[in-house]
Structures are given as C-alpha cells and as structure tokens.
Design a protein around this motif. Sequence first.
Motif, PDB file in Angstrom:
ATOM      1  N   PRO A  42       0.812  -1.226   0.000  1.00  0.00           N
ATOM      2  CA  PRO A  42       0.000   0.000   0.000  1.00  0.00           C
ATOM      3  C   PRO A  42       0.844   1.275   0.000  1.00  0.00           C
ATOM      4  O   PRO A  42       0.422   2.299  -0.558  1.00  0.00           O
ATOM      5  N   TYR A  43       2.053   1.221   0.610  1.00  0.00           N
ATOM      6  CA  TYR A  43       2.941   2.384   0.545  1.00  0.00           C
ATOM      7  C   TYR A  43       3.348   2.634  -0.902  1.00  0.00           C
ATOM      8  O   TYR A  43       3.370   3.783  -1.386  1.00  0.00           O
ATOM      9  N   ALA A  44       3.660   1.556  -1.628  1.00  0.00           N
ATOM     10  CA  ALA A  44       4.032   1.689  -3.035  1.00  0.00           C
ATOM     11  C   ALA A  44       2.894   2.283  -3.850  1.00  0.00           C
ATOM     12  O   ALA A  44       3.124   3.013  -4.824  1.00  0.00           O
ATOM     13  N   ALA A  45       1.652   1.979  -3.476  1.00  0.00           N
ATOM     14  CA  ALA A  45       0.505   2.497  -4.215  1.00  0.00           C
ATOM     15  C   ALA A  45       0.398   4.013  -4.103  1.00  0.00           C
ATOM     16  O   ALA A  45      -0.228   4.653  -4.960  1.00  0.00           O
ATOM     17  N   THR A  46       1.003   4.608  -3.062  1.00  0.00           N
ATOM     18  CA  THR A  46       1.003   6.072  -2.944  1.00  0.00           C
ATOM     19  C   THR A  46       2.088   6.711  -3.800  1.00  0.00           C
ATOM     20  O   THR A  46       2.086   7.926  -3.994  1.00  0.00           O
ATOM     21  N   LEU A  47       3.018   5.891  -4.298  1.00  0.00           N
ATOM     22  CA  LEU A  47       4.140   6.401  -5.091  1.00  0.00           C
ATOM     23  C   LEU A  47       4.017   6.087  -6.576  1.00  0.00           C
ATOM     24  O   LEU A  47       4.824   6.540  -7.384  1.00  0.00           O
ATOM     25  N   GLY A  48       3.045   5.273  -6.957  1.00  0.00           N
ATOM     26  CA  GLY A  48       2.847   4.916  -8.357  1.00  0.00           C
ATOM     27  C   GLY A  48       1.401   4.544  -8.605  1.00  0.00           C
ATOM     28  O   GLY A  48       0.702   4.067  -7.704  1.00  0.00           O
ATOM     29  N   ASP A  49       0.942   4.745  -9.856  1.00  0.00           N
ATOM     30  CA  ASP A  49      -0.450   4.478 -10.198  1.00  0.00           C
ATOM     31  C   ASP A  49      -0.614   3.187 -10.991  1.00  0.00           C
ATOM     32  O   ASP A  49      -1.573   2.445 -10.789  1.00  0.00           O
ATOM     33  N   ASP A  50       0.306   2.937 -11.908  1.00  0.00           N
ATOM     34  CA  ASP A  50       0.213   1.747 -12.737  1.00  0.00           C
ATOM     35  C   ASP A  50       0.450   0.491 -11.895  1.00  0.00           C
ATOM     36  O   ASP A  50       1.374   0.459 -11.084  1.00  0.00           O
ATOM     37  N   PRO A  51      -0.379  -0.555 -12.051  1.00  0.00           N
ATOM     38  CA  PRO A  51      -0.200  -1.777 -11.246  1.00  0.00           C
ATOM     39  C   PRO A  51       1.203  -2.379 -11.361  1.00  0.00           C
ATOM     40  O   PRO A  51       1.732  -2.891 -10.370  1.00  0.00           O
ATOM     41  N   ARG A  52       1.788  -2.332 -12.560  1.00  0.00           N
ATOM     42  CA  ARG A  52       3.135  -2.887 -12.717  1.00  0.00           C
ATOM     43  C   ARG A  52       4.155  -2.064 -11.938  1.00  0.00           C
ATOM     44  O   ARG A  52       5.074  -2.603 -11.322  1.00  0.00           O
ATOM     45  N   ASP A  53       3.981  -0.717 -11.949  1.00  0.00           N
ATOM     46  CA  ASP A  53       4.879   0.143 -11.177  1.00  0.00           C
ATOM     47  C   ASP A  53       4.748  -0.132  -9.685  1.00  0.00           C
ATOM     48  O   ASP A  53       5.743  -0.158  -8.954  1.00  0.00           O
ATOM     49  N   VAL A  54       3.511  -0.338  -9.221  1.00  0.00           N
ATOM     50  CA  VAL A  54       3.291  -0.630  -7.804  1.00  0.00           C
ATOM     51  C   VAL A  54       4.004  -1.913  -7.409  1.00  0.00           C
ATOM     52  O   VAL A  54       4.628  -2.001  -6.340  1.00  0.00           O
ATOM     53  N   THR A  55       3.947  -2.924  -8.278  1.00  0.00           N
ATOM     54  CA  THR A  55       4.617  -4.191  -7.993  1.00  0.00           C
ATOM     55  C   THR A  55       6.121  -4.004  -7.883  1.00  0.00           C
ATOM     56  O   THR A  55       6.760  -4.502  -6.945  1.00  0.00           O
ATOM     57  N   LEU A  56       6.709  -3.276  -8.834  1.00  0.00           N
ATOM     58  CA  LEU A  56       8.161  -3.070  -8.816  1.00  0.00           C
ATOM     59  C   LEU A  56       8.595  -2.210  -7.627  1.00  0.00           C
ATOM     60  O   LEU A  56       9.603  -2.500  -6.969  1.00  0.00           O
ATOM     61  N   ILE A  57       7.832  -1.165  -7.327  1.00  0.00           N
ATOM     62  CA  ILE A  57       8.162  -0.307  -6.183  1.00  0.00           C
ATOM     63  C   ILE A  57       8.037  -1.095  -4.881  1.00  0.00           C
ATOM     64  O   ILE A  57       8.844  -0.934  -3.961  1.00  0.00           O
ATOM     65  N   SER A  58       7.039  -1.977  -4.804  1.00  0.00           N
ATOM     66  CA  SER A  58       6.888  -2.818  -3.613  1.00  0.00           C
ATOM     67  C   SER A  58       8.140  -3.650  -3.377  1.00  0.00           C
ATOM     68  O   SER A  58       8.623  -3.770  -2.243  1.00  0.00           O
ATOM     69  N   GLY A  59       8.673  -4.245  -4.446  1.00  0.00           N
ATOM     70  CA  GLY A  59       9.889  -5.035  -4.312  1.00  0.00           C
ATOM     71  C   GLY A  59      11.067  -4.199  -3.834  1.00  0.00           C
ATOM     72  O   GLY A  59      11.852  -4.643  -2.981  1.00  0.00           O
TER      73      GLY A  59
END
Length: 430
Positions: free
Chosen positions: A261-278
Amino acid sequence: MAATRPGRLPGRHRRASESQATYSEVIAIGEFRSLWGGQCLSLLGDQLAQVALAILVFERTHSALATAAVYALTYLPPILGGPLLAGLADRFARRRVMIICDLVRALLVGLMAVPSMPFPVLCALVFCVVLLSSPFTAARAALLPDILEGDRYVAGSALQNMTNQAVQMLGFAAGAGVIATIGTHRGLALDALTFLISALILAVGVRRRPPPDPEDGVHASMWSSTKAGARLVFGDRRLRTLVMFAWLCGFYVLPEGIAVPYAATLGDDPRDVTLISGLLMAAMPTGTVIGAFVFSRLVTPTGRLRVMGWMAMLSCAPLIGCALRPPLAVVLALWVLAGMGGAYQLAANAAFVQCVPANRRGQAFGLVQSGLLAAQGIGILIGGAAAQALGPEPVVALAGASGLTVAALLAMLWTESRAEIITRVRTQVS
C-alpha cells in the motif's frame, strides 16, 4: 593476541588486544557452510512465497488491512505454539529436529502450490509452516555456538545475517518479477523444493550429535520446560534487557508489512506498484547487510556491546522522516539507514549466548524467537489497520517515533547491565 603499537593509552591497548575472527576462518568450517547454505536456500524460497501472497491478496482486495493481515500470518503462529515447540531443540538431537521440520514444511508448502487450494486452507497451511519454524530456528540457534566458538560465533552470525538479508533483498527485489513470470503457484512449488534441498544439505553436511543432557538427568514435560525457560530468560535483568532489544524489531519491521500500500502512494500503474513494492521490501535488508559488515569487521567485540543502544535507536529514528511524504529515492534511503541500525542485533545475540547455559539454549532462543516473530506480526497487523485509516506514510513515521522512545529506554537499562558481559567477552577474545 593481536600486536599493538607502543605508546597507546591503556584503554586503547586493551581494545586493540581483542582478537576478532575473520569470515575466512568461519567459512573454512564445513558444518557452518552446511547450516549457512541450507538456511539461505530455504529463505530465498520463503521470500518468493511472501511476495506472491502479498501481491495476490492486494490485487484481490485492494485493502492495506487484508494485505498486512496475511503478511502478519507469517509471524503470528509462534504466539500459540512456538514456546512449547522450541523446547524440542533441548529434548532431541538438534540436527534431527531441523531435518524433520524441513521435510514437513516441504510437504505443507507443496500443498499450498496446488492451484485449486481454497484460500482459507491456504492460510491454515501458511500458519502451520511458520509454526514449524520455531523448533527449526531454536535448534539451529542452539547448535551454532557448538560449531563456532568465541568471536567466530559473532563472525558467523554476522555472515549469516548479511547473506540472509542479501537473500531477502534479492528475493523481494526479484521476487515480483519472478512471480510475474512463473505465477504464484509455481513460486510456492519452488519454496517447497528449497526445503527438501535444505534437509538434504543438513543430513549430509552436519554431523550427528547426541541430544543435550537434561538437568538432573530427567527431561521435564514440555510445559514445565517452557515455564523453566521463561523463568531463566525473564528472571535475569541482563537477559530481560537483551530480549527487549530483540523484540524492538516489531517497530522497525512494520514498513515491510505495508510496503505494497505504501508503493501504491508512489505509483499508479499496477506494474509500477509491484516493482516499487519489491524495492521497498528490499531496502531494509540492504541496509542490514551494510550495517552487519561494518559492525562485525570494524568494531571490536566489546565496542559492539558499548554502542548497541545507539545502533538500536538508529534502527527506528530514520523512519520518522516518512511523515514528510518524501519521494521514492528518499524513502529508500531512510529505510536503508534504518536497516543499518538493525545490525545491533548481532551484539545482542552474542551477549545472550554468553548468559544462557548450553543445555538451555534451545528453549531460551525459541522463546526469544517466538516473541520476536509475534512482535513483528502484531506490529504489522496494527500498522495495516492504522494505514487503512491514516495512510501508510504517517503510520511508518509513528512506528519510528515509538521505536525510538523504547530504544532510548533500553539503551539506558543496558548501560547498567553490560559491564559483566563486556568483561566476560574481553576475557574470551583476548
């Protein structure tokens, strides 16, 4: 004893005379290599499984609470059965306990990999897999001081810690890409395979040892053993303080549980959220690798005990900066710095070994480890609920501020307790 230059002050002379073990000395020991390799292999599979579960739940629910709840499920089982099961490491041969736990976990994770497995059953299997980590971890922790003596134990612990964090960093950073390629169920199947290989490595590379000798020649019941272990650990002021230092990680591990969920505040695209989460999940392990190397190689054995309180405060303080909602690069830097502070656990672990009898190590380490995992799980669960209402950034900052307060109190208590342990360590490594 290390050579010293003439003209040093007496205090510096004493510190310079402390012999520090090298990584090459530790790696040369075959049994350690087996423990080390098997642990890293199974841990890599676990990281893939954790990434798969976190992504799966968030994609289905888009809920920070649900994501944190499933992540917390990998920490909470020790609350119920960990202290009891950890006593198996003092009752049976520790090598055998580890091998059996690996084989059973391989079977359970293999069932998790079945595509048609209902989600509630999947959660139950996760619970059982994590529950079995308690006797395994207790047996490994109790066995390591028998394989590595003196400062070799600290060097070996540091090496294990660095490689474990590096494996976590690799698993979290690359895990999203791997899961996106092979799918969640194949990722779980890989996790099951790592447990099987780990059991084989332990069977081949670690020699048989008899079970620890029980006190008074008779094994107490598991419940009596658990109560006796609790009295040992919490009845000694030094051990109580060291346990609290270990459980402090409940504060600074919280960001990993709400990384998606923290990554979701830093990116909108689902693929970006996945990569930022990692990247976010990998940040703290990266810092811990750096901190463990510096702490174990550049700080003397007694010096580690002296700065342990300051390092504990460093593990929490940087997280307060997330209150300002900084960009991704700054968040990563803050989390890496907090991870570096977490290297204080090396000193706390070594001091704990100094204070616990050899035939009680399994139960003592098991109690600490169970409480540690429970603290992490409860912290992540509370953090997920708070992030649902407040957002992830302020929750991470609150965790940092709370942890810093507790760490400062522990640092003051440790100043009163460390003198005897420092004297014992200086005698052992000189």
